[in-house]
Scaffold this motif. Structure first.
Motif, PDB file in Angstrom:
ATOM      1  N   ARG A  89      52.197 -10.946 -14.508  1.00 11.33           N
ATOM      2  CA  ARG A  89      52.576 -12.328 -14.221  1.00 11.33           C
ATOM      3  C   ARG A  89      53.850 -12.385 -13.388  1.00 11.33           C
ATOM      4  NH1 ARG A  89      51.159 -13.142 -19.722  1.00 11.33           N
ATOM      5  NH2 ARG A  89      53.356 -13.231 -20.293  1.00 11.33           N
ATOM      6  N   THR A 131      55.014 -10.026 -11.385  1.00  6.00           N
ATOM      7  CA  THR A 131      54.712  -9.529 -10.042  1.00  6.00           C
ATOM      8  C   THR A 131      53.945 -10.566  -9.236  1.00  6.00           C
ATOM      9  OG1 THR A 131      54.623  -7.268 -10.923  1.00  6.00           O
ATOM     10  CG2 THR A 131      53.636  -7.659  -8.771  1.00  6.00           C
ATOM     11  N   ALA A 132      52.922 -11.178  -9.833  1.00  4.40           N
ATOM     12  CA  ALA A 132      52.132 -12.180  -9.111  1.00  4.40           C
ATOM     13  C   ALA A 132      52.986 -13.377  -8.725  1.00  4.40           C
ATOM     14  CB  ALA A 132      50.953 -12.625  -9.981  1.00  4.40           C
ATOM     15  N   ALA A 148      55.040  -5.712  -3.124  1.00  4.88           N
ATOM     16  CA  ALA A 148      54.262  -5.520  -4.348  1.00  4.88           C
ATOM     17  C   ALA A 148      54.562  -4.160  -4.981  1.00  4.88           C
ATOM     18  CB  ALA A 148      52.771  -5.645  -4.039  1.00  4.88           C
TER      19      ALA A 148
END
Length: 459
Positions: free
Chosen positions: A16, A18-19, A165
């Motif tokens: 969550r 990272t997104a 990312a």
């Protein structure tokens, strides 16, 4: 929570975070890309206008210098600018026909000085011979530049997101490592290792504060558990004392009750017997009854004291109370010498209860002293405490028994005869009353005999 669930929760938190960060970065890249695209498009359009203005100014200078016809067109045509010379009727005289590589406006699509495509730019220079020089530029060349730029920005953005990312996955893993440590610590504590702690180096961060709060919670839980265990131990000890007390009380009461029953049965069986014998039986019966009643009264008195019976506190002179109790004992035991000495020491206490303490102490001293012995009462002050010591000339109290004598129904071996010894509640009652006043009662060393020291707060 199982290990798998904890790992899933931690992994979900990483995903969550990272997104969310990637979404924010992607949105920022889109905003930046749109801003760059619009800014570059406006700049390219301004550059075209500037080139048209420069080329129109050059054409004006050439016309003023007498340049006409195809020579004029050739002089200003090129470098992204299409030049067309039109006559008064709008027919082409010289210049690009719109199908060449320069991409000028095609013939037959309207007047060149009024392009039909939005965004086409044009400048018109009037020639004295009645012709007009139309200078135009095609915005499609801007579209090519913008298309290439968009491809570059999309590719660079995608590559940047990929790098972000990868960096985020590593950074979030490092940042959330304390959570994994907390989970591992929780599992170890659940397995029995209660002494482990996180002990964060910094407590000014969110995770540091969380770890510190986690340690504080564990400390409080351990303290609560220790208090609960201590309370349970105290409850067990209290239960054991209560059972022992009830057992001893039953043992102490059994003798007088048995004696009362035996004497009463003798009186019933021999109602017409010897009168002198009946009087002795009745006297003994009364004595045994009084003894049982005194024991019950002492037990109830001790229970009331331990339950916090209220005290009628006032300022009284401890030395005066000691002198009064010494006089009373001297009347009850004329052969015994009782001496009270010491200065006046005021205390904030219940005079009736203090007199009861002194009575119990002096009764204990009288029982253990020789018939013609001496009992000394000494009153003094020790800082904020008033001190009263009762010393007798008896056999003394061994060090091993100096605390045991304050237990309920305890009588030492030399005072176990029921004629000479009490029920073993005098000293426990005296200590309970002393502690109810905020003081204490204990046995201290003495050259001969026994010495009991009473301490009370001064007024």
């Amino acid at each position: 929570m199982s290990t798998g669930r904890r790992w899933t929760a931690a992994r979900s938190l990483r995903a969550r975070v990272t997104a969310l960060v990637l979404a924010v970065v992607a949105l920022a890249l889109v905003v930046i890309g749109v801003a760059v695209d619009l800014t570059l498009e406006a700049q390219l359009r301004r550059d075209q206008q500037s080139r048209l203005d420069d080329r129109a100014a050059r054409a004006g200078l050439l016309v003023a210098g007498g340049t006409r016809g195809a020579a004029l067109v050739d002089a200003v045509d090129g470098q992204g600018i299409d030049a067309v010379l039109l006559d008064a009727g709008g027919r082409r005289v010289a210049g690009s026909d719109g199908d060449g590589p320069r991409g000028g406006p095609p013939g037959g699509r309207g007047r060149p000085d009024r392009p039909d495509r939005p965004g086409d730019l044009a400048r018109v220079v009037t020639v004295p011979d009645g012709t007009r020089l139309v200078l135009t530029t095609d915005p499609r060349e801007n579209d090519d530049v913008l298309a290439r730029l968009r491809v570059v920005m999309v590719g660079a953005g995608a590559a940047g997101l990929a790098v972000v990312a990868v960096a985020l996955l590593g950074g979030v893993r490092v940042a959330l490592r304390p959570l994994d440590t907390m989970a591992s610590l929780a599992r170890d504590i659940a397995a029995g290792d209660r002494g482990r702690r996180l002990r964060p180096e910094r407590t000014d961060t969110e995770l540091g504060r969380t770890a510190a709060a986690f340690d504080a919670m564990l400390d409080e839980l351990e303290s609560a558990q220790a208090r609960a265990e201590e309370a349970a131990d105290e409850a067990r000890r209290s239960e054991a004392r209560t059972r022992r007390f009830l057992s001893d009380a039953a043992h102490e009461l059994r003798t007088p009750i048995t004696g009362v029953q035996t004497l009463a049965e003798s009186l019933v069986r021999h109602p017409d017997g010897d009168l002198e014998r009946r009087e002795r039986l009745a006297t003994t019966l009364v004595r045994e009854t009084q003894r049982a009643g005194a024991l019950v009264a002492d037990m109830l008195e001790l229970a009331r004291i331990e339950d916090g019976a209220p005290l009628d506190r006032r300022e009284v002179d401890l030395a005066a109370l000691a002198a009064a109790e010494a006089d009373r004992v001297a009347l009850l035991a004329p052969a015994l010498t009782v001496r009270a000495e010491g200065p006046s020491v005021p205390v904030d206490a219940d005079p009736g209860r203090i007199a009861q303490i002194l009575a119990n102490l002096l009764e204990n001293a009288r029982r253990h002293s020789p018939p013609e012995g001496t009992v000394r009462i000494t009153v003094s002050r020790d800082g904020p405490l008033a001190v009263l010591e009762v010393t007798d000339e008896g056999p003394g109290i061994p060090p091993a028994d100096r605390e045991r004598v304050f237990d309920r129904l305890v009588r030492l071996d030399d005072a176990r005869t029921r004629d000479a010894g009490g029920a073993g509640l005098g000293l426990p009652i005296a200590r309970a009353l002393a502690r109810a006043h905020g003081g204490d009662l204990r046995v201290v060393d003495a050259p001969t005999g026994a010495r009991l020291r009473l301490t009370l707060p001064t007024a």
